[in-house]
Design an enzyme around this catalytic site. Structure first.
Site, PDB file in Angstrom:
ATOM      1  N   GLY A 164       0.860  -1.367  -0.016  1.00 29.08           N
ATOM      2  CA  GLY A 164      -0.165   0.180   0.348  1.00 29.08           C
ATOM      3  C   GLY A 164       1.155   1.019  -0.604  1.00 29.08           C
ATOM      4  O   GLY A 164       0.669   2.319   0.931  1.00 29.08           O
ATOM      5  N   SER A 165       2.021   1.103  -0.967  1.00 24.61           N
ATOM      6  CA  SER A 165       2.787   2.668  -0.815  1.00 24.61           C
ATOM      7  C   SER A 165       1.617   3.480  -1.125  1.00 24.61           C
ATOM      8  O   SER A 165       2.187   5.337  -0.909  1.00 24.61           O
ATOM      9  CB  SER A 165       4.150   2.300  -1.626  1.00 24.61           C
ATOM     10  OG  SER A 165       3.910   1.657  -3.138  1.00 24.61           O
ATOM     11  N   SER A 166       1.328   3.923  -2.005  1.00 26.08           N
ATOM     12  CA  SER A 166       0.393   4.907  -3.165  1.00 26.08           C
ATOM     13  C   SER A 166      -0.487   5.456  -1.813  1.00 26.08           C
ATOM     14  O   SER A 166      -0.247   6.293  -1.921  1.00 26.08           O
ATOM     15  CB  SER A 166      -0.298   4.155  -4.291  1.00 26.08           C
ATOM     16  OG  SER A 166       0.305   3.862  -5.232  1.00 26.08           O
ATOM     17  N   ASP A 169      -6.659   0.357   2.667  1.00 25.93           N
ATOM     18  CA  ASP A 169      -5.446   1.155   2.586  1.00 25.93           C
ATOM     19  C   ASP A 169      -5.008   2.399   3.445  1.00 25.93           C
ATOM     20  O   ASP A 169      -4.493   2.443   4.056  1.00 25.93           O
ATOM     21  CB  ASP A 169      -4.708   0.567   0.804  1.00 25.93           C
ATOM     22  CG  ASP A 169      -5.751   0.513   0.211  1.00 25.93           C
ATOM     23  OD1 ASP A 169      -6.671   1.560   0.539  1.00 25.93           O
ATOM     24  OD2 ASP A 169      -5.372   0.828  -0.946  1.00 25.93           O
ATOM     25  N   ALA A 207       0.432   5.054   1.593  1.00 29.26           N
ATOM     26  CA  ALA A 207       0.713   5.495   2.426  1.00 29.26           C
ATOM     27  C   ALA A 207       1.116   6.920   2.094  1.00 29.26           C
ATOM     28  O   ALA A 207       1.184   7.957   3.377  1.00 29.26           O
ATOM     29  CB  ALA A 207       1.672   4.197   2.561  1.00 29.26           C
TER      30      ALA A 207
END
Ligand code: MEV
Length: 323
Positions: free
Chosen positions: A110-112, A155, A114
């Site tokens: 879930g980098s986007s 997310d 975060a």
């Protein structure tokens, strides 16, 4: 007003309920200690400079008014979130944004979401605007929908609140679950999955097989409710069994892969209570509910079978200001 701030937010792992959560059903997600860190600096003018080396953006700079569809994929979420924030609070300013991640954007942690959460939190601090967690959720979730068209927002919620959450699609319910002693082993398949495509594939199947897929979503909802109770009681044997059943339904939705199955089967054979894919499927990661004394055996089995074992600490703190 501050001119510069650093904010961090955790990555996430879906425990139960992926896909059905897109249809306003519940899921359980836990935040992981691997974090995304974002520095936001206020600049003069109206350009946004984005430096995100992990996703190939070395020095991207453009006007904030640039239409989202004209931006590179990895800049879309951040720009959509800033546009939402500026519109809501009637602000206009240039910014320099630098991201640094503890984890690869390929893992499906879930980098986007975060980054999006970090940027909105930072803007609140920089422009002296009181932004509640719910408002932060709404602004960031709206950005995800504008870019991706689909998504439950779980997310985003995980990056904001952290811990382990019971979440109902769209943010109808966001409730922390007190977990104790949750022991997971994570295996990465090495294959990057595209969430939006997988969600659309399931939507297509739901259109043609309404009754059957509807029944599957109801069954997954039952699994999530049971898993919530099992988590509260630290009944990991039960969680493993529920993970195996959930995995069967995800297979039926068409999001399983040979590589995921392979890692799931070897983890079970090496002593896991149970295992399933985590997230959209199509690649990314699997999770195994693991007795503490079997963890090393399960990790070795994952590594020997083409997977990468990713050490994670679950229930991490949500978004926070670093300095
Ligand atoms: C993806 O990690 C999980 C899905 O349920 C999509 C979503 O909830 O946004 C497939």
């Amino acid at each position: 007003m501050k001119n510069s701030i650093v904010v961090s937010a955790p990555g996430k792992l879906m425990l139960f309920g992926e896909h059905s959560v897109v249809y306003r059903k519940p899921c359980i997600v836990t935040a992981v200690e691997q974090r995304m860190r974002v520095r936001v600096i206020r600049t003069v003018g109206s350009e946004i400079e984005l430096i995100a080396p992990e996703v190939g953006l070395k020095n991207f700079k453009t006007k904030i008014t640039t239409p989202i569809k004209k931006l590179p994929k990895s800049a879309k979420f951040v720009f959509a979130a800033i546009q939402n924030f500026y519109k809501k609070y009637k602000i206009s300013s240039g910014l320099k944004i630098e991201t640094h991640s503890d984890f690869s954007s390929k893992f499906g942690f879930g980098s986007s979401s975060a980054v999006t959460v970090c940027v909105v939190k930072a803007l609140g601090e920089i422009f002296d605007v009181q932004v509640t967690n719910k408002e932060l959720f709404d602004i960031a979730y709206k950005a995800v929908l504008a870019v991706q068209g689909v998504g439950s927002g779980f997310d985003i919620a995980s990056a904001i609140w952290g811990g382990t959450l019971y979440f109902v699609g769209g943010g109808k319910v966001i409730r922390p679950i007190n977990t104790k002693g949750l022991s997971l082993v994570i295996g990465y398949t090495g294959i990057k999955a595209d969430t939006a495509t997988l969600v659309r594939n399931v939507a297509e199947l739901y259109k043609t097989e309404r009754a059957q897929i509807g029944n599957i979503f109801s069954s997954i909802t039952g699994i999530v409710e049971d898993a919530k109770k099992a988590l509260l009681k630290s009944d990991f044997q039960k969680l493993g069994t529920l993970a195996n059943i959930n995995q069967g339904f995800l297979d039926a939705l068409g999001v399983n892969t040979r590589e995921l199955s392979n890692l799931i089967f070897v983890a079970r054979k090496a002593g896991a209570y149970g295992a399933k894919l985590s997230g959209a499927g199509g690649g990314d990661c699997m999770i195994a509910f693991a007795p503490v004394n079997e963890r090393n055996k399960i990790r070795t089995a994952i590594q020997k079978n083409g997977g990468k074992d990713l050490p994670v600490k679950t229930g991490a703190e949500g978004v926070r200001i670093e300095k």
